[in-house]
Design a protein around this motif. Structure first.
Motif, mmCIF file in Angstrom:
data_model
loop_
_atom_site.group_PDB
_atom_site.id
_atom_site.type_symbol
_atom_site.label_atom_id
_atom_site.label_comp_id
_atom_site.label_asym_id
_atom_site.label_seq_id
_atom_site.Cartn_x
_atom_site.Cartn_y
_atom_site.Cartn_z
ATOM 1 N N VAL A 105 -2.307 -15.856 -0.355
ATOM 2 C CA VAL A 105 -3.026 -16.004 0.909
ATOM 3 C C VAL A 105 -4.511 -16.176 0.578
ATOM 4 O O VAL A 105 -5.038 -15.468 -0.283
ATOM 5 C CB VAL A 105 -2.824 -14.757 1.798
ATOM 6 N N ASN B 25 -10.003 -3.375 -0.703
ATOM 7 C CA ASN B 25 -11.034 -3.471 0.341
ATOM 8 C C ASN B 25 -12.439 -3.601 -0.218
ATOM 9 O O ASN B 25 -13.397 -3.753 0.549
ATOM 10 C CB ASN B 25 -11.037 -2.204 1.207
ATOM 11 N N LEU C 38 -6.936 -10.913 5.242
ATOM 12 C CA LEU C 38 -8.336 -10.529 5.451
ATOM 13 C C LEU C 38 -9.081 -10.295 4.141
ATOM 14 O O LEU C 38 -10.267 -9.984 4.157
ATOM 15 C CB LEU C 38 -8.418 -9.272 6.319
ATOM 16 N N TYR D 47 0.860 -1.183 0.000
ATOM 17 C CA TYR D 47 0.000 0.000 0.000
ATOM 18 C C TYR D 47 0.898 1.236 0.000
ATOM 19 O O TYR D 47 1.877 1.290 0.774
ATOM 20 C CB TYR D 47 -0.896 0.020 1.230
ATOM 21 N N PRO E 297 2.080 -4.691 3.221
ATOM 22 C CA PRO E 297 1.827 -5.474 1.999
ATOM 23 C C PRO E 297 0.332 -5.583 1.688
ATOM 24 O O PRO E 297 -0.474 -5.793 2.591
ATOM 25 C CB PRO E 297 2.419 -6.850 2.310
ATOM 26 N N SER E 298 0.000 -5.416 0.428
ATOM 27 C CA SER E 298 -1.398 -5.561 0.010
ATOM 28 C C SER E 298 -1.604 -6.909 -0.679
ATOM 29 O O SER E 298 -2.725 -7.380 -0.795
ATOM 30 C CB SER E 298 -1.792 -4.444 -0.940
ATOM 31 N N HIS F 18 -7.402 1.870 6.509
ATOM 32 C CA HIS F 18 -6.225 1.379 5.779
ATOM 33 C C HIS F 18 -6.634 0.224 4.885
ATOM 34 O O HIS F 18 -7.721 -0.340 5.043
ATOM 35 C CB HIS F 18 -5.149 0.906 6.758
ATOM 36 N N GLY F 19 -5.720 -0.123 4.011
ATOM 37 C CA GLY F 19 -5.958 -1.285 3.152
ATOM 38 C C GLY F 19 -5.913 -2.561 3.970
ATOM 39 O O GLY F 19 -5.158 -2.666 4.941
ATOM 40 N N LEU F 20 -6.724 -3.528 3.600
ATOM 41 C CA LEU F 20 -6.750 -4.798 4.336
ATOM 42 C C LEU F 20 -5.485 -5.607 4.071
ATOM 43 O O LEU F 20 -5.015 -5.663 2.926
ATOM 44 C CB LEU F 20 -7.944 -5.630 3.875
ATOM 45 N N PRO F 21 -4.936 -6.257 5.087
ATOM 46 C CA PRO F 21 -3.820 -7.179 4.830
ATOM 47 C C PRO F 21 -4.319 -8.363 3.997
ATOM 48 O O PRO F 21 -5.519 -8.673 4.019
ATOM 49 C CB PRO F 21 -3.389 -7.617 6.234
ATOM 50 N N PRO F 22 -3.431 -9.023 3.258
ATOM 51 C CA PRO F 22 -3.877 -10.098 2.368
ATOM 52 C C PRO F 22 -4.726 -11.170 3.071
ATOM 53 O O PRO F 22 -5.667 -11.685 2.483
ATOM 54 C CB PRO F 22 -2.572 -10.694 1.840
#
Lengths: 462, 286
Positions: A252, B64, B134, A223, A229-230, B128-132
Motif C-alpha cells: 500500500v 507510526n 495511512l 498489530y 493489519p500493520s 493505535h497503530g496506523l493502518p497501512p
C-alpha cells in the motif's frame, strides 16, 4: 430573466457561472447521499428494491450514477469551455489595459472600487521629475515604462509592481482545463482492472494481452494489541511470453510500476487452503500438511488435516460459518483416528486453545472434550487483490495541479500595483499627478499608497 | 492520562479566553483583551505540551514513527483547536482588531470541547497503530494543510459574523458600545476577503495533495468518495464567493452569506462526511 445579446455574453455572465457552479455542487452533493452504481452496484440494487417509486426516478435522471452520467460530464465540459472563453476575453481586455487613456478609463469605471490618486509638486522640469520618480519607484520594486502616443489623460509613465499576479488568473483557470483534459485522456486510453491472484499462481492481465502476474509470496503483519493489519504486501513477478518482464514488491502506498502500468495492493484474504499447520501435541510441535496423515508412536493415533477456515464462526443451526476471508479467527478441521475406533472430526481454534468442537456426520458442531493438542500456526495460502491501473492522463492532471498551485500563489499572494504618472508643467516646476490601482482593492492599498506618496513627496519633491 | 489533563486545562484556558473576548467586546477598557491573550497563550502552551506527549506515545509504535497523530477523531479535533487558535493569534497580531476573539474563538472552543467530549467516550484518547494506507509521508502534509485551511476559513467566518453584527448596529438608531469596538464594515469586508484569499489556495492545494496521495495508494487521483466530493463542493462554493467579489464586485452582507455557505460546507466536510465516506471514515471510528 437572463437576456444576453450573444451566447458569449451569456457564458461570461456571473449569473450563468454561479448557476453552473451551483448545478455542479448540487449534483455532486446528491451523489454522496444516494448509492452510486460505479462505487457500490449492490447497494444500488438494494436501494431500488427499498424505494420502488423514488428509485427508478433517480435512476432515470442518472442520479444513481451521477459522476459518470452524460449530463454531469456535459456540465464539466461546459465549465471547461466557459473557463477558456473567460480567460481569452480577459487576455484581450488585458491588452487594452495599457492602451493610452487607461487611467482615465480606470478612474471613470472604477474596476476595483475607488482608484487612488495623489499630486506632488516638484521644483524641476517634467523630464527630470519623471526621471527622479522613476528612480524612486525602481528602488521599491516598481518597473516603469513610458506610455506610447499621447494619452488623453496625460499619462506618460506606467509603473507596475508584481505584474506576474495577473498571470495567476490565467494560469489557474487554464490549469483546470488541463486537469479535466487529463481525466478525459484517462477515460479514453487508460484502464483499471482487479487482479486477484493466489500465492504460487499466475493470473492474466486482461488489458495487457500476453502479460501475466504471478504472486510468489503475500506478507501480512498484524498489530499485537488490536489484531489490525500493520502491513500487507505482495512479492510479484510480471511475465510476458514465458520470460520475466519485471519483479518486485507491491505494498500500500508503494505500487509496482512496469511500463506505465502500476499494480496497487488493494485487498487480500485467505481462500481456505493451507500449505500446512503446526500443532502442539503432548509438548511437541508437529507439522501437518494436507493429504498426509501423521501417525504417532505405536500407531495408536493418526491425525490428518481436512480443511481450514480463516475466520471461523458458528451459525445459528450449529454449523461452521466462514465469516470472512480475513484471518480473523483461524481454525482447522482435523480427523483423529485412534486404533480400533471410529475416527472423529474436530475443529481447533488458534486464538482459543482451550476450545475445541466436534463435527458429526451431518455437519453439526458441538463442544468437544479437552484435547491434548493445540493449534499453533496456520501457513495459509493467501490471495492478493491487486489493482492494475494505467493512467496516461495522470501527468496532465499532475501538471495541471502544479499549475493551479502556481496560479493560486501568483493570484492571491502577490500584490499587483499599477501607477499612472503624468507630469504637467506648473509655475516653479512640475505637478506630478499619480493614479493608482491595486489587485487587493483601493481600501487595502490606501495606507501603503499614502505612505509611498508621502515618501515620494519628500524625496522627489526636494 | 497526563496528556488528557493538560488538554482539559488548555480547553479551560480557551473557554476563559473566549469569555474575556466577549467581555472586551461589550465593555470599555483594554484589560479584557490583554487577559484574553494571556489565557490563550497559556492554553496554547499546555495544548502543545499535551500534543507533544501524544506524539511521543504515538511514536511508540514503529509503524507510526514520524507521523502526526491526526488519524483519530480526538487527535483531529485537538489539532483543529490548536490550528484555529494559532491562526487567530496570527490574524489578531497582524490586524490588532481586538474584537475578533468573540467571533472566532468559539470555534476553537467547539473543537476543543468536542475533543474533550470524545476523550470521555470508549477508547477516546487511545492510540493505535496506523493502518497501512495511512503510513505515508502525505499523512503529515495532507490533513495538516487542510486543517490549516479550515482554521483560516473559520477565522473568515468569524469576521463575517462580526460584519453582520456591525451592519445591524450601524443600521439601528441606537448602536451599543459594541459598534464602537467593531471595525468598519469596509474593513471587516476586506479582512473577510483577505482571509478567504489566503485560505482558498491552501484548501485547494490540500485537496490536490490528497489526490496525489490517492494516486500512489489506490491508483486514482479522484474517486468521487464522499469526502472528496464535499471538499470539491467546498472549494466551488469559495470559488463562487471569490468570483462574485472580484468580478461582480459583491460586498457586505451578500458576500458574507456566500462565504458563510462555504464555511457550512467546511464543517460538513470535516465532521458530517465521515459518516458517509468509506475511505475517509477514520474519524467516525470505522
Amino acid at each position: 430573466m437572463l437576456s444576453y445579446a450573444t451566447p458569449v455574453q451569456l457564458l461570461r455572465s456571473v449569473k450563468f457561472n454561479i448557476g453552473l457552479f451551483g448545478a455542479i455542487m448540487l449534483a455532486s452533493a446528491v451523489g454522496t447521499f444516494v448509492p452510486q452504481a460505479h462505487e457500490a452496484p449492490e447497494r444500488v440494487e438494494v436501494f431500488l428494491r427499498a424505494h420502488p417509486t423514488l428509485g427508478p426516478l433517480l435512476e432515470a435522471a442518472g442520479l444513481l450514477d451521477v459522476y459518470y452520467c452524460r449530463w454531469y460530464a456535459a456540465l464539466l465540459l461546459l465549465m471547461a469551455l466557459d473557463t477558456v472563453l473567460c480567460t481569452a476575453v480577459r487576455m484581450r481586455a488585458r491588452a487594452k489595459e495599457d492602451e493610452p487613456g487607461s487611467f482615465q478609463k480606470v478612474s471613470s469605471e472604477g474596476s476595483q472600487g475607488h482608484p487612488l490618486s495623489a499630486e506632488i509638486s516638484v521644483p524641476v522640469q517634467p523630464q527630470e521629475a519623471l526621471s527622479r520618480l522613476r528612480r524612486f519607484l525602481s528602488l521599491r520594486g516598481f518597473r516603469s515604462r513610458p506610455v506610447p502616443g499621447r494619452p488623453p489623460d496625460g499619462t506618460t509613465l506606467l509603473v507596475t509592481r508584481h505584474a506576474l499576479q495577473w498571470w495567476g488568473t490565467v494560469v489557474a483557470h487554464l490549469s483546470l482545463v488541463v486537469i479535466l483534459a487529463g481525466a478525459v485522456v484517462k477515460s479514453l486510453f487508460g484502464f483499471s482492472e482487479f487482479v486477484p491472484v493466489s500465492e504460487g499462481e499466475c493470473r492474466a492481465v486482461r488489458n495487457r494481452p500476453g502479460w501475466s502476474l504471478c504472486l510468489d509470496r503475500f506478507t501480512v503483519k498484524y498489530y499485537a494489541d488490536t489484531g489490525a493489519p500493520s502491513l500487507f504486501a505482495s512479492d510479484l513477478r510480471l511475465m510476458e511470453g514465458g520470460r520475466e518482464l519485471a519483479g518486485g514488491r507491491s505494498a500500500v502506498n508503494s505500487p509496482l510500476a512496469v511500463d506505465g502500468v502500476r499494480f496497487y495492493q488493494s485487498g487480500w484474504g485467505a481462500g481456505g487452503e493451507s500449505r500446512g499447520i503446526t500443532l502442539r501435541f503432548e509438548g511437541k510441535d508437529i507439522l501437518l500438511v494436507p493429504g498426509k496423515a501423521q501417525t504417532f508412536p505405536g500407531g495408536a493415533l493418526s491425525i490428518s488435516l481436512l480443511g481450514f477456515a480463516p475466520d471461523f464462526a458458528l451459525s445459528r443451526d450449529d454449523r461452521v460459518l466462514f465469516r470472512s476471508i480475513e484471518m480473523g479467527n483461524p481454525a482447522v478441521r482435523l480427523k483423529l483416528a485412534a486404533r480400533g475406533r471410529r475416527g472423529r472430526v474436530i475443529w481447533l481454534l488458534q486464538r482459543f486453545p482451550d476450545i475445541a468442537f466436534e463435527e458429526d456426520s451431518a455437519g453439526r458442531i458441538s463442544p468437544a472434550s479437552p484435547l491434548p493438542m493445540s493449534l499453533l500456526a496456520v501457513d495459509a495460502v493467501m490471495f492478493s487483490g491487486l489493482e492494475a491501473g494505467y493512467d496516461p492522463g495522470y501527468p496532465l492532471v499532475l501538471g495541471g495541479a502544479l499549475a493551479w498551485t502556481v496560479g493560486m500563489l501568483l493570484l492571491f499572494y502577490l500584490h499587483r500595483r499599477r501607477l499612472w504618472i503624468s507630469a504637467i508643467p506648473a509655475p516653479g516646476g512640475t505637478t506630478v499627478r499619480i493614479g493608482a490601482w491595486s489587485s487587493r482593492g483601493a481600501a487595502a492599498y490606501k495606507r501603503e499608497f499614502d505612505n509611498l506618496m508621502s515618501l515620494a513627496g519628500q524625496e522627489v519633491g526636494r | 492520562m497526563i496528556e488528557l489533563r493538560l488538554f482539559q486545562a488548555a480547553t479551560a484556558c480557551y473557554l476563559v479566553g473566549t469569555g474575556l473576548g466577549f467581555v472586551y467586546l461589550c465593555r470599555r477598557g483594554e484589560s479584557g483583551r490583554r487577559w484574553m491573550f494571556n489565557f490563550l497563550a497559556i492554553g496554547a502552551l499546555l495544548h502543545l505540551v499535551a500534543f507533544g506527549l501524544r506524539i511521543q506515545a504515538f511514536w511508540s509504535y514503529p509503524e507510526n514513527r514520524f507521523y502526526i497523530p491526526v488519524n483519530s477523531f480526538f487527535g483531529a479535533l485537538s489539532f483543529m483547536a490548536l490550528a484555529l487558535t494559532s491562526v487567530f493569534v496570527l490574524v489578531e497580531g497582524r490586524h490588532q482588531l481586538g474584537i475578533l476573539g468573540a467571533f472566532v474563538l468559539p470555534w476553537a472552543c467547539v473543537a476543543a470541547v468536542g475533543a474533550v467530549g470524545r476523550a470521555q467516550g470508549v477508547g477516546g484518547t487511545e492510540i493505535h497503530g496506523l493502518p497501512p494506507a495511512l503510513q505515508s509521508y502525505w499523512m503529515n502534509v495532507h490533513p495538516a494543510v487542510l486543517m490549516a485551511a479550515y482554521a483560516v476559513l473559520a477565522n473568515a467566518f468569524g469576521v463575517g459574523l462580526a460584519l453582520l453584527v456591525q451592519e445591524r448596529q450601524v443600521r439601528s438608531h441606537r448602536p451599543s458600545e459594541m459598534c464602537y469596538r467593531l471595525p468598519s464594515i469596509e474593513e471587516l469586508d476586506n479582512l473577510n476577503y483577505r482571509l478567504i484569499a489566503v485560505g482558498f489556495p491552501v484548501l485547494t492545494v490540500g485537496i490536490i495533495m490528497g489526490g496525489v496521495w490517492a494516486h500512489s495508494a489506490w491508483g486514482r487521483f479522484w474517486g468521487w468518495d464522499a469526502k472528496e466530493t464535499w471538499s470539491l463542493i467546498t472549494a466551488l462554493s469559495y470559488a463562487a464567493f471569490l468570483h462574485m467579489r472580484l468580478v461582480a464586485n459583491w460586498r457586505g452582507r451578500k458576500a458574507v452569506y456566500t462565504s458563510m455557505f462555504g464555511f457550512a460546507c467546511v464543517v460538513f466536510t470535516f465532521i458530517g462526511v465521515n459518516f458517509l465516506s468509506g475511505l475517509h471514515g477514520y474519524l467516525s471510528g470505522r
